[in-house]
Design an enzyme around this catalytic site. Structure first.
Site, PDB file in Angstrom:
ATOM      1  N   LEU A  37       0.848  -1.198   0.000  1.00 44.59           N
ATOM      2  CA  LEU A  37       0.000   0.000   0.000  1.00 44.59           C
ATOM      3  C   LEU A  37       0.882   1.247   0.000  1.00 44.59           C
ATOM      4  N   GLY A  38       0.324   2.362  -0.432  1.00 42.40           N
ATOM      5  CA  GLY A  38       1.063   3.626  -0.368  1.00 42.40           C
ATOM      6  C   GLY A  38       1.027   4.409  -1.676  1.00 42.40           C
ATOM      7  N   GLY A  39       0.835   3.686  -2.791  1.00 41.35           N
ATOM      8  CA  GLY A  39       0.695   4.374  -4.079  1.00 41.35           C
ATOM      9  C   GLY A  39       1.953   5.104  -4.517  1.00 41.35           C
ATOM     10  N   GLY A 182      11.533  21.557 -16.301  1.00 44.25           N
ATOM     11  CA  GLY A 182      11.912  22.344 -15.120  1.00 44.25           C
ATOM     12  C   GLY A 182      10.738  22.546 -14.190  1.00 44.25           C
ATOM     13  N   GLY A 183      10.002  21.451 -13.908  1.00 43.51           N
ATOM     14  CA  GLY A 183       8.857  21.525 -12.980  1.00 43.51           C
ATOM     15  C   GLY A 183       9.242  20.940 -11.633  1.00 43.51           C
ATOM     16  N   GLU A 204      14.088  23.297 -20.188  1.00 43.38           N
ATOM     17  CA  GLU A 204      12.671  23.612 -19.977  1.00 43.38           C
ATOM     18  C   GLU A 204      12.123  24.290 -21.244  1.00 43.38           C
ATOM     19  N   ARG A 272       2.530  14.427 -15.540  1.00 41.89           N
ATOM     20  CA  ARG A 272       1.957  13.106 -15.274  1.00 41.89           C
ATOM     21  C   ARG A 272       0.605  12.974 -15.952  1.00 41.89           C
ATOM     22  N   ASP A 312      -5.417  12.061  -8.157  1.00 42.56           N
ATOM     23  CA  ASP A 312      -4.786  12.405  -9.439  1.00 42.56           C
ATOM     24  C   ASP A 312      -5.650  12.031 -10.645  1.00 42.56           C
ATOM     25  N   HIS A 444       9.840  34.814  18.606  1.00 40.74           N
ATOM     26  CA  HIS A 444      11.058  35.424  18.052  1.00 40.74           C
ATOM     27  C   HIS A 444      12.273  34.658  18.560  1.00 40.74           C
TER      28      HIS A 444
HETATM   29  P1  FAD Z   1      -1.592   7.211  -6.500  1.00 41.88           P
HETATM   30  O1  FAD Z   1      -0.737   7.545  -5.358  1.00 41.88           O
HETATM   31  O2  FAD Z   1      -1.002   7.239  -7.861  1.00 41.88           O
HETATM   32  O3  FAD Z   1      -2.179   5.770  -6.204  1.00 41.88           O
HETATM   33  C1  FAD Z   1      -2.963   5.075  -7.135  1.00 41.88           C
HETATM   34  C2  FAD Z   1      -2.880   3.596  -6.828  1.00 41.88           C
HETATM   35  O4  FAD Z   1      -3.799   2.919  -7.649  1.00 41.88           O
HETATM   36  C3  FAD Z   1      -1.501   2.998  -7.138  1.00 41.88           C
HETATM   37  O5  FAD Z   1      -0.999   2.337  -5.989  1.00 41.88           O
HETATM   38  C4  FAD Z   1      -1.752   2.040  -8.284  1.00 41.88           C
HETATM   39  O6  FAD Z   1      -0.932   0.880  -8.215  1.00 41.88           O
HETATM   40  C5  FAD Z   1      -3.223   1.694  -8.082  1.00 41.88           C
HETATM   41  N1  FAD Z   1      -3.901   1.288  -9.308  1.00 41.88           N
HETATM   42  C6  FAD Z   1      -3.986   1.990 -10.481  1.00 41.88           C
HETATM   43  N2  FAD Z   1      -4.711   1.302 -11.378  1.00 41.88           N
HETATM   44  C7  FAD Z   1      -5.093   0.152 -10.778  1.00 41.88           C
HETATM   45  C8  FAD Z   1      -5.854  -0.959 -11.194  1.00 41.88           C
HETATM   46  N3  FAD Z   1      -6.389  -1.038 -12.419  1.00 41.88           N
HETATM   47  N4  FAD Z   1      -6.058  -1.975 -10.307  1.00 41.88           N
HETATM   48  C9  FAD Z   1      -5.518  -1.917  -9.060  1.00 41.88           C
HETATM   49  N5  FAD Z   1      -4.788  -0.899  -8.613  1.00 41.88           N
HETATM   50  C10 FAD Z   1      -4.592   0.134  -9.458  1.00 41.88           C
HETATM   51  N6  FAD Z   1       2.626  15.143  -3.928  1.00 41.88           N
HETATM   52  C11 FAD Z   1       2.671  15.900  -2.810  1.00 41.88           C
HETATM   53  O7  FAD Z   1       1.619  16.327  -2.317  1.00 41.88           O
HETATM   54  N7  FAD Z   1       3.867  16.202  -2.203  1.00 41.88           N
HETATM   55  C12 FAD Z   1       5.044  15.764  -2.701  1.00 41.88           C
HETATM   56  O8  FAD Z   1       6.092  16.042  -2.133  1.00 41.88           O
HETATM   57  C13 FAD Z   1       5.030  14.970  -3.875  1.00 41.88           C
HETATM   58  N8  FAD Z   1       6.177  14.505  -4.399  1.00 41.88           N
HETATM   59  C14 FAD Z   1       6.130  13.689  -5.503  1.00 41.88           C
HETATM   60  C15 FAD Z   1       7.336  13.224  -6.027  1.00 41.88           C
HETATM   61  C16 FAD Z   1       7.331  12.423  -7.150  1.00 41.88           C
HETATM   62  C17 FAD Z   1       8.635  11.906  -7.697  1.00 41.88           C
HETATM   63  C18 FAD Z   1       6.093  12.061  -7.744  1.00 41.88           C
HETATM   64  C19 FAD Z   1       6.069  11.163  -8.947  1.00 41.88           C
HETATM   65  C20 FAD Z   1       4.888  12.525  -7.243  1.00 41.88           C
HETATM   66  C21 FAD Z   1       4.903  13.354  -6.121  1.00 41.88           C
HETATM   67  N9  FAD Z   1       3.723  13.873  -5.581  1.00 41.88           N
HETATM   68  C22 FAD Z   1       3.774  14.669  -4.468  1.00 41.88           C
HETATM   69  C23 FAD Z   1       2.405  13.573  -6.172  1.00 41.88           C
HETATM   70  C24 FAD Z   1       1.693  12.471  -5.360  1.00 41.88           C
HETATM   71  O9  FAD Z   1       2.503  11.319  -5.356  1.00 41.88           O
HETATM   72  C25 FAD Z   1       0.337  12.170  -5.973  1.00 41.88           C
HETATM   73  O10 FAD Z   1      -0.408  13.355  -6.081  1.00 41.88           O
HETATM   74  C26 FAD Z   1      -0.439  11.185  -5.110  1.00 41.88           C
HETATM   75  O11 FAD Z   1       0.260   9.974  -4.962  1.00 41.88           O
HETATM   76  C27 FAD Z   1      -1.814  10.910  -5.722  1.00 41.88           C
HETATM   77  O12 FAD Z   1      -2.497  10.000  -4.917  1.00 41.88           O
HETATM   78  P2  FAD Z   1      -3.645   9.062  -5.531  1.00 41.88           P
HETATM   79  O13 FAD Z   1      -4.138   8.264  -4.364  1.00 41.88           O
HETATM   80  O14 FAD Z   1      -4.591   9.858  -6.309  1.00 41.88           O
HETATM   81  O15 FAD Z   1      -2.893   8.123  -6.580  1.00 41.88           O
HETATM   82  P1  NAD Z   2       5.310  19.567 -13.897  1.00 42.44           P
HETATM   83  O1  NAD Z   2       4.053  19.821 -14.612  1.00 42.44           O
HETATM   84  O2  NAD Z   2       5.492  20.112 -12.530  1.00 42.44           O
HETATM   85  O3  NAD Z   2       6.550  20.080 -14.752  1.00 42.44           O
HETATM   86  C1  NAD Z   2       6.787  19.643 -16.048  1.00 42.44           C
HETATM   87  C2  NAD Z   2       7.640  20.703 -16.730  1.00 42.44           C
HETATM   88  O4  NAD Z   2       8.098  20.152 -17.958  1.00 42.44           O
HETATM   89  C3  NAD Z   2       6.890  21.981 -17.047  1.00 42.44           C
HETATM   90  O5  NAD Z   2       7.647  23.085 -16.612  1.00 42.44           O
HETATM   91  C4  NAD Z   2       6.762  21.943 -18.575  1.00 42.44           C
HETATM   92  O6  NAD Z   2       6.761  23.233 -19.165  1.00 42.44           O
HETATM   93  C5  NAD Z   2       7.998  21.156 -18.955  1.00 42.44           C
HETATM   94  N1  NAD Z   2       7.922  20.444 -20.233  1.00 42.44           N
HETATM   95  C6  NAD Z   2       6.878  19.792 -20.773  1.00 42.44           C
HETATM   96  N2  NAD Z   2       7.236  19.204 -21.938  1.00 42.44           N
HETATM   97  C7  NAD Z   2       8.552  19.479 -22.112  1.00 42.44           C
HETATM   98  C8  NAD Z   2       9.506  19.144 -23.106  1.00 42.44           C
HETATM   99  N3  NAD Z   2       9.173  18.398 -24.155  1.00 42.44           N
HETATM  100  N4  NAD Z   2      10.763  19.612 -22.967  1.00 42.44           N
HETATM  101  C9  NAD Z   2      11.122  20.381 -21.901  1.00 42.44           C
HETATM  102  N5  NAD Z   2      10.254  20.719 -20.929  1.00 42.44           N
HETATM  103  C10 NAD Z   2       8.989  20.270 -21.024  1.00 42.44           C
HETATM  104  O7  NAD Z   2       5.482  17.966 -13.923  1.00 42.44           O
HETATM  105  P2  NAD Z   2       6.482  17.018 -13.146  1.00 42.44           P
HETATM  106  O8  NAD Z   2       7.651  17.773 -12.651  1.00 42.44           O
HETATM  107  O9  NAD Z   2       6.678  15.847 -14.039  1.00 42.44           O
HETATM  108  O10 NAD Z   2       5.605  16.567 -11.916  1.00 42.44           O
HETATM  109  C11 NAD Z   2       4.315  15.984 -12.144  1.00 42.44           C
HETATM  110  C12 NAD Z   2       3.371  16.324 -11.045  1.00 42.44           C
HETATM  111  O11 NAD Z   2       3.675  15.556  -9.876  1.00 42.44           O
HETATM  112  C13 NAD Z   2       3.456  17.770 -10.569  1.00 42.44           C
HETATM  113  O12 NAD Z   2       2.719  18.632 -11.392  1.00 42.44           O
HETATM  114  C14 NAD Z   2       2.871  17.667  -9.201  1.00 42.44           C
HETATM  115  O13 NAD Z   2       1.475  17.667  -9.309  1.00 42.44           O
HETATM  116  C15 NAD Z   2       3.351  16.309  -8.733  1.00 42.44           C
HETATM  117  N6  NAD Z   2       4.567  16.474  -7.894  1.00 42.44           N
HETATM  118  C16 NAD Z   2       4.477  17.213  -6.758  1.00 42.44           C
HETATM  119  C17 NAD Z   2       5.590  17.390  -5.970  1.00 42.44           C
HETATM  120  C18 NAD Z   2       5.455  18.213  -4.718  1.00 42.44           C
HETATM  121  O14 NAD Z   2       4.330  18.431  -4.290  1.00 42.44           O
HETATM  122  N7  NAD Z   2       6.547  18.669  -4.128  1.00 42.44           N
HETATM  123  C19 NAD Z   2       6.811  16.846  -6.316  1.00 42.44           C
HETATM  124  C20 NAD Z   2       6.875  16.098  -7.491  1.00 42.44           C
HETATM  125  C21 NAD Z   2       5.741  15.909  -8.267  1.00 42.44           C
END
Ligand code: FAD
Ligand code: NAD
Length: 475
Positions: A37-39, A182-183, A204, A272, A312, A444
């Site tokens: 679990l944890g996604g 650069g996101g 970017e 994503r 998501d 402070h």
């Molecule tokens: P998910 O966490 O994607 O979970 C969905 C689950 O559904 C998964 O476990 C998957 O295996 C399961 N699933 C999908 N399809 C099926 C199926 N057909 N049958 C059974 N199971 C299935 N967000 C933040 O708020 N803060 C952060 O610091 C942050 N950092 C991130 C860093 C990275 C590198 C990434 C990639 C994302 C980050 N995010 C962050 C975004 C965050 O991870 C997501 O917004 C969050 O996990 C979404 O939760 P969710 O429950 O909607 O989906």
């Molecule tokens: P993002 O949308 O944050 O950034 C993607 C970047 O890629 C944008 O700046 C976009 O202009 C650029 N881009 C798109 N196509 C391109 C190309 N062909 N060449 C060069 N640049 C290009 O997406 P991400 O960084 O992949 O993260 C995905 C999502 O995951 C985030 O939007 C956020 O919702 C979530 N996330 C959140 C955190 C957090 O909360 N700290 C951390 C990681 C991810």
């Protein structure tokens, strides 16, 4: 088997929903294809990236101590120990979730689920030889999350080209790394690899890093990243990747014209995509929009009366705290409560160094909507705590309704901004006025004071900043 409530997906949206449903007395089953679990958040997102960013921050702080007369030896990095420590964090949290599910009597079914109609899921066994299940339900909460967006031209079959999941595995510390995008992910993971010793460049497409974030907040981060990263290419496109065995050749098209450079590895972080395909949603009444997001109303209901959706898979911002909040709303709706997902502020935090955090209305949104707001900024150069920490590269700004003094937005860039933004979220949700922020006594010396000081500055009353009064200025 027939269940009243099934949750599809065990990420922060899905497990929060399943656990609350159980706490409210519902019989609930959770289907997850991953063995744990944890996604995304726990297994390959928020948590592992923040664990690695913590390591990066410690390395940077040790280096910065030289300015204070304290010099450490160059750190020796044991990569397999680092990987193991990160994996331990994940294992401990995912193990905790399994325990919490068990204690609540939440039934976990491991397998890949697909809708065959509005009230039936077929669940294919997660591993060969495992059992398949047919689950009929009264209500399903869809929480299937998202996955990295792919650019087909970059699929060159090379393990040197990574997405966020493989980058978090930390196979090695490449000599050079190109981050495409650069996101959030590009800048967070770029920071991790740069602090570990890689020469990192970022490319970017648009004219700025973090295109969705406030410019005042991005500026100090960009300045610091220009020192940490080898190169930041803006308004630049990657036209082609080529595997050359020991490196990937990257062909750029940007303001410098067409250029080619080799990198040891490439991380593609260009956004994503929602996991709404392959789920059999066409067999239900659920509506999926052009971007692939499942459409929901304020109560997380889809167009199918048996199916709700959260997290998501149902839109942006794709953040864990939004997913879990929506999960709780969906369960309360099923419980017959008048719940609604209508936040005034969904905080966003980019965990770079400095961190960027914001909540509520942004200056850009205020300008676009024509809403009259006043912006008050407090530079951290005026904060005693920031000086004591050697981190004056911060800014706290608030957006205030010019007629009522109500706080509409808060933005912070600086060390620990992600922790500081919580006060801004509460202020916006509670409808606080700038006077409330100013008159609440802040301890402070803290960085939290800068929130109160930006409110003082709104009234022209900030002690540590001198702003000539209109009549004084005239004489
Ligand atoms: P998910 O966490 O994607 O979970 C969905 C689950 O559904 C998964 O476990 C998957 O295996 C399961 N699933 C999908 N399809 C099926 C199926 N057909 N049958 C059974 N199971 C299935 N967000 C933040 O708020 N803060 C952060 O610091 C942050 N950092 C991130 C860093 C990275 C590198 C990434 C990639 C994302 C980050 N995010 C962050 C975004 C965050 O991870 C997501 O917004 C969050 O996990 C979404 O939760 P969710 O429950 O909607 O989906
Ligand atoms: P993002 O949308 O944050 O950034 C993607 C970047 O890629 C944008 O700046 C976009 O202009 C650029 N881009 C798109 N196509 C391109 C190309 N062909 N060449 C060069 N640049 C290009 O997406 P991400 O960084 O992949 O993260 C995905 C999502 O995951 C985030 O939007 C956020 O919702 C979530 N996330 C959140 C955190 C957090 O909360 N700290 C951390 C990681 C991810």
């Amino acid at each position: 088997m027939h269940v009243p409530v099934v949750v599809l997906g065990g990420g922060p949206g899905g497990y929060a929903a399943a656990f609350l449903a159980a706490d409210l007395g519902m019989e609930v089953t959770l289907v997850e294809r991953d063995p744990r679990l944890g996604g995304t958040c726990l297994l390959r997102g928020c948590i592992p990236s923040k664990a690695l960013l913590h390591v990066g921050r410690v390395l940077a702080e040790a280096r910065e101590m030289e300015e204070w007369g304290i010099a450490f030896e160059k750190p020796a990095i044991d990569l397999s120990a680092l990987r193991a420590r990160k994996d331990k964090v994940i294992a401990s949290l995912t193990g905790g979730l399994a325990q919490l599910a068990k204690r609540r009597n939440v039934t976990i079914v491991h397998g890949t689920a697909r809708f065959t109609n509005s009230t039936t899921l077929e669940v294919a066994a997660a591993e060969a030889g495992g059992a398949s299940h047919t689950i009929t339900f009264d209500h399903c909460i869809l929480a299937s999350g998202s996955r990295p967006a792919r650019i087909p031209a970059f699929d060159i079959g090379s393990s040197r080209v990574m997405d966020s999941t493989s980058a978090l595995e930390l196979a090695d510390i490449p000599e050079s790394l190109l981050v495409v995008g650069g996101g959030y992910i590009g800048l967070e993971m770029g920071t991790v690899y740069a602090e570990l010793g890689s020469r990192v460049s970022v490319v970017e497409l648009t004219d700025t890093l973090l295109p969705g974030a406030d410019r005042d907040l991005v500026k100090p981060l960009q300045k610091r990243l220009e020192g940490l990263f080898a190169r930041i290419h803006l308004r630049t496109k990657v036209v082609k990747l080529e595997d050359r065995g020991t490196a990937v050749a990257v062909h750029f098209d940007g303001p410098d014209g067409q250029t080619t450079q080799e990198f040891s590895r490439v991380l593609v972080a260009v956004g994503r995509r929602p996991n709404s395909d392959g789920l059999g949603l066409e067999n239900t009444q659920v509506v999926v929009n052009a971007k692939g997001f499942v459409e929901v109303d304020g109560q997380q209901r889809t167009a199918d009366p048996h199916i709700l959706a959260i997290g998501d898979v149902c839109g942006e911002p794709m953040l864990a705290h939004r997913a879990s909040h929506q999960g709780k709303v969906a369960v309360e709706v099923l419980h017959g409560e008048p719940a609604l997902f209508a936040p005034r502020a969904i905080p966003a935090v980019v965990f770079t160094d400095p961190e960027i955090a914001w909540a509520g209305l942004t200056e850009h949104e205020a300008e676009a909507s024509g809403r009259p707001v006043e912006v008050s900024k407090y530079p951290w150069a005026a904060s005693g705590r920031a000086h004591a920490l050697g981190r004056t590269d911060g800014l706290t700004k608030i957006l205030v309704d010019a007629e009522t003094d109500t706080v509409l937005g808060v933005g912070i860039v600086g060390s620990g901004a992600g922790e500081l933004i919580a006060e801004g979220v509460l202020a916006i949700e509670m409808g606080c006025s700038a006077r409330d922020l100013m008159e609440a006594i802040h301890p402070h010396p803290t960085l939290g004071e800068t929130v109160a000081f930006s409110a003082e500055n709104y009234f022209g009353l900030a002690t540590e900043i001198y702003r000539p009064r209109a009549e004084t200025a005239a004489t």
